[in-house]
Design a protein around this motif. Structure first.
Motif, mmCIF file in Angstrom:
data_model
loop_
_atom_site.group_PDB
_atom_site.id
_atom_site.type_symbol
_atom_site.label_atom_id
_atom_site.label_comp_id
_atom_site.label_asym_id
_atom_site.label_seq_id
_atom_site.Cartn_x
_atom_site.Cartn_y
_atom_site.Cartn_z
ATOM 1 N N TRP A 30 0.822 -1.209 0.000
ATOM 2 C CA TRP A 30 0.000 0.000 0.000
ATOM 3 C C TRP A 30 0.852 1.255 0.000
ATOM 4 O O TRP A 30 0.623 2.193 -0.760
ATOM 5 N N ASN A 31 1.876 1.280 0.831
ATOM 6 C CA ASN A 31 2.692 2.489 0.950
ATOM 7 C C ASN A 31 3.494 2.778 -0.317
ATOM 8 O O ASN A 31 3.821 3.934 -0.595
ATOM 9 N N GLU A 57 -7.772 5.787 -2.889
ATOM 10 C CA GLU A 57 -8.763 4.955 -2.209
ATOM 11 C C GLU A 57 -9.873 4.511 -3.166
ATOM 12 O O GLU A 57 -10.361 3.376 -3.078
ATOM 13 N N ALA A 114 -2.265 -2.791 5.878
ATOM 14 C CA ALA A 114 -2.237 -1.328 5.871
ATOM 15 C C ALA A 114 -3.481 -0.751 6.540
ATOM 16 O O ALA A 114 -3.405 0.240 7.277
ATOM 17 N N ALA A 115 -4.633 -1.375 6.309
ATOM 18 C CA ALA A 115 -5.890 -0.861 6.859
ATOM 19 C C ALA A 115 -5.948 -0.978 8.376
ATOM 20 O O ALA A 115 -6.717 -0.263 9.025
ATOM 21 N N THR A 117 -3.869 0.090 10.395
ATOM 22 C CA THR A 117 -3.341 1.319 11.004
ATOM 23 C C THR A 117 -3.723 2.583 10.231
ATOM 24 O O THR A 117 -3.326 3.684 10.612
ATOM 25 N N ASP A 118 -4.481 2.431 9.154
ATOM 26 C CA ASP A 118 -4.879 3.572 8.325
ATOM 27 C C ASP A 118 -6.401 3.680 8.357
ATOM 28 O O ASP A 118 -7.106 2.893 7.714
ATOM 29 N N GLU A 119 -6.903 4.653 9.114
ATOM 30 C CA GLU A 119 -8.349 4.778 9.312
ATOM 31 C C GLU A 119 -9.094 5.015 8.000
ATOM 32 O O GLU A 119 -10.175 4.474 7.772
ATOM 33 N N LEU A 121 -8.223 4.132 4.891
ATOM 34 C CA LEU A 121 -8.249 2.902 4.098
ATOM 35 C C LEU A 121 -9.189 1.890 4.723
ATOM 36 O O LEU A 121 -9.934 1.202 4.017
ATOM 37 N N ARG A 122 -9.193 1.810 6.044
ATOM 38 C CA ARG A 122 -10.083 0.866 6.714
ATOM 39 C C ARG A 122 -11.539 1.185 6.425
ATOM 40 O O ARG A 122 -12.354 0.288 6.175
#
Length: 206
Positions: A30-31, A57, A114-115, A117-119, A121-122
């Motif tokens: 993702w990064n 996204e 990744a999701a 820790t990534d609000e 993306l989650r």
């Protein structure tokens, strides 16, 4: 020279972008994934990519749906080849336990990590994954040829899908083919008694 209609060109561009997104996420995570990189791999300009998908996204959401659709289409196509009778269960289990493998699963795994820790993306990923998961569950019930309203069936179907994800994870680093075959055979033996009862009750209308 006959020009491709605008609508068809637009669909082709979207498909190329989505396929490039799956490939890029699987390779770079993702990064490491940007719209610019995806656009380059798809052979379109960044502006064209952002015309179809304004944000990364948006593009990822389309990629998740694409992966889910491909998995379900493949399952349904192979389901037509399944035999009837007791031998169907092991073949069906083999199909489901191999569902989460290859580059598409690798891309999905990068997104899940990744999701966590990534609000943002989650928020994009969770409802999409829930929809894809429900469809995978529904198709697995069809493959097994049972009614999930019977006691224990729903839980066994979900356990099969959870097992499939775990095996897909184990196969990321090393070839897990031999162990997978043994697990398929054993899990089919575990499922068979409950599914046989559920099938019999379904046939009898009880």
């Amino acid at each position: 020279m006959i020009r491709e209609p605008q609508q068809e060109r637009s669909r082709t561009t979207r498909r190329r972008l989505v396929e490039a997104a799956v490939e890029t996420i699987g390779e770079l995570g993702w990064n490491g994934t940007t719209v610019a990189i995806i656009a380059e791999r798809a052979g379109v300009s960044r502006g064209a990519a952002q015309h179809h998908f304004p944000t990364r996204e948006d593009l990822v959401a389309a990629a998740v749906e694409h992966v889910g659709e491909i998995q379900i289409v493949e399952l349904r196509a192979r389901a037509a080849e399944l035999p009837s009778g007791r031998s169907r269960i092991e073949r069906a289990v083999d199909m489901v336990l191999n569902l989460y493998s290859g580059p598409m699963f690798r891309a999905a795994l990068h997104l899940w990590v990744a999701a966590s820790t990534d609000e943002g993306l989650r928020a994009t990923l969770v409802p999409l994954e829930a929809r894809v998961g429900r469809e995978a569950h529904r198709v697995t019930v069809e493959l097994f040829g049972v009614d999930e309203s019977h006691q224990g069936v729903r839980e066994l179907v979900q356990a099969t899908l959870d097992l499939a994800r775990g095996l897909g994870l184990a196969n990321l680093l090393t070839d897990d083919t031999k162990r997978r075959k043994q697990i398929v055979a054993q899990w089919a033996r575990v499922l068979e008694p409950t599914l046989a009862v559920a099938k019999a009750r379904r046939s009898n209308g009880t």
